[in-house]
Scaffold this active site. Sequence first.
Site, short mmCIF file in Angstrom:
data_model
loop_
_atom_site.label_atom_id
_atom_site.label_comp_id
_atom_site.label_asym_id
_atom_site.label_seq_id
_atom_site.Cartn_x
_atom_site.Cartn_y
_atom_site.Cartn_z
CB THR A 172 71.05 46.24 93.67
OG1 THR A 172 71.37 45.71 92.38
CG2 THR A 172 72.25 47.00 94.20
CB VAL A 173 71.39 45.12 99.32
CG1 VAL A 173 71.04 45.66 100.71
CG2 VAL A 173 70.67 43.80 99.08
N GLY A 176 73.08 41.07 93.49
CA GLY A 176 72.72 39.71 93.14
C GLY A 176 71.81 39.73 91.93
CG ASP A 225 69.91 29.27 100.88
OD1 ASP A 225 70.73 28.36 101.10
OD2 ASP A 225 70.16 30.25 100.16
#
Length: 387
Positions: A23-24, A19, A141
């Site tokens: 980062t994951v 994203g 969200d």
Amino acid sequence: MERQSHGGMWMRGETIGRGSFGTVSLATAKHKSKKRRGHFPSLMAVKWAEVSRSETLQKEREILTRLQGCPHILRCYGDEITTGNGELTYNVLLEYASGGTLSSRIKNSSGGLPEANVRRYTRSILQGLDHIHEHGYVHCDIKPQNILLVRCSFPSSSTSHNNDYIAKIADFGSAKNTVQEQRKRKDFHSLSLRGTPLYMSPESVAGMEQEAPSDIWALGCVVAEMISGKPAWNCEPDMDVDELLSRIGSGKEMPKTPSELSKEGKDFLKRCFVRTSMFRWTAAMLLHHPFVSEDPQLPNDSKVQLAGSFVEELALGGRKRRRISGSDKSSAAENGFKPESKASITTRQEDCCSIRRLPQLLDIELPYLWYPSELSVNKKGLGGTDH
């Protein structure tokens, strides 16, 4: 080129999500490594970004630290700055959700999840929201992409494979502290919204107000989607996003309640889908609703009464009492209510690109941010990326 930097007590593995805010990747603890207070789990998720672009990630780490101790919020094990490819990287070590996102679970289902699973997941989300709201935060969200499924430590032998997972709230990049937002408030023109349009509440769209009740409206949308397998708002493929926002904020329509939902479930959604936010049930109240209550044998004076023109809530042992009119249109003065405060709503506008059509809104796995003059998409990671 992807960084190969590792922490002092962990090693970075393959990437599982990306994203604009981070980062994951998978992460494994080094053999015999120890934290100051115990051990790292053998497998974790590490969310990372360049230090120069890690403001949102650092904020998320701070919020997770303040909310620690709740088993229904994704656990954070700490943070660390590492060096790789000549650049500094900020890393946040998180609990690994082997079950992926609730969004993936819904998409892989055949027209929706079993109601027994929906009840369990909903209760877990409510417990997380109650903890968040009690600490003065709003998630802003709540959606299936930001609900992760984590395997239970001690699953019951009588449960199925899917029931071995519990739901946990993740991705606090859009979250806000209501007290801090009130202090920052300057004027109405400085307000903007956080979140994803399909799950926005009427007061968010029409009144630029995002408080705890907005999370409850979003939860109702998630419950409806878990049951039906489709978004709560019935949208045409070519519908413009502005039209969707108009429907949400106009006061003339409501999200669709699945016909296959039980009577208790329909009543639960009725308490979430109340257009006037001050009359919407709180997370603490909803935890005593028959749809999610774990103890149906509670004494009458401790249960939420569902009949009549009003509800008296004594869910917290008499410490809190709330009276709600059966009509969404009753005035605050007639019912003895004081309007809830309207906090300033701010958001960052980093890495945004314009988006106008609903098919993209329905398909994309990343959270949106909507401004009064346009709709933008903010591509950030973890909760918005399926494993």
